[in-house]
Design a protein around this motif. Structure first.
Motif, PDB file in Angstrom:
ATOM      1  N   TYR A  73      -7.767  -6.820   6.414  1.00 56.78           N
ATOM      2  CA  TYR A  73      -7.036  -6.622   5.023  1.00 56.78           C
ATOM      3  C   TYR A  73      -6.451  -7.792   4.603  1.00 56.78           C
ATOM      4  CZ  TYR A  73      -6.951  -1.703   6.083  1.00 56.78           C
ATOM      5  OH  TYR A  73      -7.346  -0.174   6.619  1.00 56.78           O
ATOM      6  N   LEU A  74      -5.780  -8.735   5.389  1.00 57.62           N
ATOM      7  CA  LEU A  74      -5.333 -10.106   5.000  1.00 57.62           C
ATOM      8  C   LEU A  74      -6.473 -10.981   4.222  1.00 57.62           C
ATOM      9  CD1 LEU A  74      -2.847 -11.632   4.907  1.00 57.62           C
ATOM     10  CD2 LEU A  74      -3.667 -12.665   7.099  1.00 57.62           C
ATOM     11  N   ALA A  75      -7.597 -11.041   4.813  1.00 59.95           N
ATOM     12  CA  ALA A  75      -8.823 -11.826   4.221  1.00 59.95           C
ATOM     13  C   ALA A  75      -9.119 -11.200   2.843  1.00 59.95           C
ATOM     14  CB  ALA A  75      -9.915 -11.641   5.185  1.00 59.95           C
ATOM     15  N   GLU A  76      -9.046  -9.852   2.778  1.00 56.81           N
ATOM     16  CA  GLU A  76      -9.299  -9.262   1.546  1.00 56.81           C
ATOM     17  C   GLU A  76      -8.335  -9.549   0.485  1.00 56.81           C
ATOM     18  OE1 GLU A  76     -12.205  -5.228   2.485  1.00 56.81           O
ATOM     19  OE2 GLU A  76      -9.981  -5.181   2.572  1.00 56.81           O
ATOM     20  N   GLN A  77      -6.984  -9.507   0.852  1.00 53.55           N
ATOM     21  CA  GLN A  77      -5.800  -9.705  -0.236  1.00 53.55           C
ATOM     22  C   GLN A  77      -6.010 -11.223  -0.594  1.00 53.55           C
ATOM     23  OE1 GLN A  77      -1.654  -8.336   0.814  1.00 53.55           O
ATOM     24  NE2 GLN A  77      -1.572 -10.577   1.451  1.00 53.55           N
ATOM     25  N   GLN A  78      -6.363 -12.322   0.370  1.00 53.98           N
ATOM     26  CA  GLN A  78      -6.224 -13.527   0.030  1.00 53.98           C
ATOM     27  C   GLN A  78      -7.540 -13.799  -0.549  1.00 53.98           C
ATOM     28  OE1 GLN A  78      -6.489 -15.112   4.154  1.00 53.98           O
ATOM     29  NE2 GLN A  78      -4.252 -15.674   4.093  1.00 53.98           N
ATOM     30  N   ASN A  79      -8.524 -13.087  -0.864  1.00 55.59           N
ATOM     31  CA  ASN A  79      -9.689 -12.894  -1.783  1.00 55.59           C
ATOM     32  C   ASN A  79      -9.479 -12.371  -3.078  1.00 55.59           C
ATOM     33  OD1 ASN A  79     -11.133 -14.603  -0.080  1.00 55.59           O
ATOM     34  ND2 ASN A  79     -12.250 -13.030   0.884  1.00 55.59           N
ATOM     35  N   GLY A  80      -8.422 -11.745  -3.228  1.00 49.08           N
ATOM     36  CA  GLY A  80      -7.938 -10.962  -4.281  1.00 49.08           C
ATOM     37  C   GLY A  80      -8.581  -9.703  -4.458  1.00 49.08           C
ATOM     38  N   ASP A  81      -9.247  -8.975  -3.296  1.00 48.68           N
ATOM     39  CA  ASP A  81      -9.857  -7.844  -3.445  1.00 48.68           C
ATOM     40  C   ASP A  81      -8.960  -6.579  -2.729  1.00 48.68           C
ATOM     41  OD1 ASP A  81     -12.397  -8.926  -4.376  1.00 48.68           O
ATOM     42  OD2 ASP A  81     -12.832  -9.508  -2.044  1.00 48.68           O
ATOM     43  N   ARG A  82      -7.818  -6.847  -2.295  1.00 48.92           N
ATOM     44  CA  ARG A  82      -6.812  -5.944  -1.779  1.00 48.92           C
ATOM     45  C   ARG A  82      -5.481  -6.512  -2.026  1.00 48.92           C
ATOM     46  NH1 ARG A  82      -7.120  -1.697   2.470  1.00 48.92           N
ATOM     47  NH2 ARG A  82      -9.231  -2.281   2.654  1.00 48.92           N
ATOM     48  N   VAL A  83      -4.549  -5.208  -2.025  1.00 46.53           N
ATOM     49  CA  VAL A  83      -3.051  -5.922  -2.167  1.00 46.53           C
ATOM     50  C   VAL A  83      -2.526  -4.736  -0.882  1.00 46.53           C
ATOM     51  CG1 VAL A  83      -0.731  -5.496  -3.133  1.00 46.53           C
ATOM     52  CG2 VAL A  83      -2.790  -6.310  -4.543  1.00 46.53           C
ATOM     53  N   THR A  84      -1.987  -5.476   0.135  1.00 44.44           N
ATOM     54  CA  THR A  84      -1.555  -4.827   1.188  1.00 44.44           C
ATOM     55  C   THR A  84       0.093  -5.089   1.268  1.00 44.44           C
ATOM     56  OG1 THR A  84      -3.572  -4.987   2.584  1.00 44.44           O
ATOM     57  CG2 THR A  84      -1.650  -4.335   3.703  1.00 44.44           C
ATOM     58  N   LEU A  85       0.762  -3.768   1.250  1.00 40.64           N
ATOM     59  CA  LEU A  85       2.264  -4.058   1.207  1.00 40.64           C
ATOM     60  C   LEU A  85       2.668  -3.543   2.708  1.00 40.64           C
ATOM     61  CD1 LEU A  85       3.102  -2.378  -2.252  1.00 40.64           C
ATOM     62  CD2 LEU A  85       2.852  -4.977  -1.699  1.00 40.64           C
ATOM     63  N   VAL A  86       3.843  -4.294   3.032  1.00 38.16           N
ATOM     64  CA  VAL A  86       4.476  -4.097   4.465  1.00 38.16           C
ATOM     65  C   VAL A  86       6.025  -3.915   3.945  1.00 38.16           C
ATOM     66  CG1 VAL A  86       5.072  -5.074   6.579  1.00 38.16           C
ATOM     67  CG2 VAL A  86       2.845  -5.831   5.576  1.00 38.16           C
ATOM     68  N   ALA A  87       6.508  -2.787   4.645  1.00 33.37           N
ATOM     69  CA  ALA A  87       7.835  -2.493   4.630  1.00 33.37           C
ATOM     70  C   ALA A  87       8.750  -2.705   5.850  1.00 33.37           C
ATOM     71  CB  ALA A  87       8.049  -0.731   4.518  1.00 33.37           C
ATOM     72  N   GLU A  88       9.800  -3.388   5.516  1.00 31.87           N
ATOM     73  CA  GLU A  88      10.577  -3.752   6.613  1.00 31.87           C
ATOM     74  C   GLU A  88      11.865  -3.109   6.444  1.00 31.87           C
ATOM     75  OE1 GLU A  88       9.275  -8.632   7.498  1.00 31.87           O
ATOM     76  OE2 GLU A  88      10.896  -8.266   5.975  1.00 31.87           O
ATOM     77  N   LEU A  89      12.473  -2.689   7.714  1.00 30.52           N
ATOM     78  CA  LEU A  89      13.913  -2.227   7.823  1.00 30.52           C
ATOM     79  C   LEU A  89      14.781  -3.184   8.500  1.00 30.52           C
ATOM     80  CD1 LEU A  89      15.740   0.088   7.083  1.00 30.52           C
ATOM     81  CD2 LEU A  89      14.852   1.516   9.146  1.00 30.52           C
ATOM     82  N   ASN A  90      15.816  -3.650   7.841  1.00 30.07           N
ATOM     83  CA  ASN A  90      16.544  -4.661   8.545  1.00 30.07           C
ATOM     84  C   ASN A  90      15.631  -5.848   9.099  1.00 30.07           C
ATOM     85  OD1 ASN A  90      19.096  -3.228   8.000  1.00 30.07           O
ATOM     86  ND2 ASN A  90      18.647  -1.670   9.582  1.00 30.07           N
ATOM     87  N   GLY A  91      14.576  -6.149   8.545  1.00 30.62           N
ATOM     88  CA  GLY A  91      13.965  -7.288   9.026  1.00 30.62           C
ATOM     89  C   GLY A  91      12.744  -7.039  10.015  1.00 30.62           C
ATOM     90  N   GLU A  92      12.586  -5.658  10.282  1.00 32.40           N
ATOM     91  CA  GLU A  92      11.485  -5.407  11.513  1.00 32.40           C
ATOM     92  C   GLU A  92      10.696  -4.595  10.710  1.00 32.40           C
ATOM     93  OE1 GLU A  92      12.416  -4.658  15.145  1.00 32.40           O
ATOM     94  OE2 GLU A  92      14.198  -6.041  15.080  1.00 32.40           O
ATOM     95  N   PHE A  93       9.377  -4.623  11.073  1.00 33.71           N
ATOM     96  CA  PHE A  93       8.343  -3.917  10.522  1.00 33.71           C
ATOM     97  C   PHE A  93       8.548  -2.106  10.714  1.00 33.71           C
ATOM     98  CE2 PHE A  93       4.617  -1.138  11.474  1.00 33.71           C
ATOM     99  CZ  PHE A  93       3.957  -1.108  10.227  1.00 33.71           C
ATOM    100  N   ALA A  94       8.331  -1.663   9.702  1.00 36.28           N
ATOM    101  CA  ALA A  94       8.965  -0.018   9.326  1.00 36.28           C
ATOM    102  C   ALA A  94       7.721   0.728   9.164  1.00 36.28           C
ATOM    103  CB  ALA A  94       9.859   0.004   8.272  1.00 36.28           C
TER     104      ALA A  94
END
Length: 56
Positions: A35-56
């Protein structure tokens, strides 16, 4: 309580994979690395949520 939404970054695949595996989901870091490689190529946007600085 602080919620933050941001783009996937290089440190996320292992953290996300571990969190999902702890819940019994068979998600592996390679999937998020892809997913990260696709995002870096402009083919995907992957959003990450954090709650108080930790992956949620």
């Amino acid at each position: 309580m602080t919620v933050h939404i941001r783009l996937l970054n290089e440190s996320d695949p292992v953290i996300i994979s571990k969190a999902f595996q702890e819940q019994g989901w068979g998600r592996y870091a390679e999937q998020y690395i892809h997913y990260l490689a696709e995002q870096q190529n402009g083919d995907r946007v992957t959003l990450v949520a954090e709650l108080n600085g930790e992956f949620a």
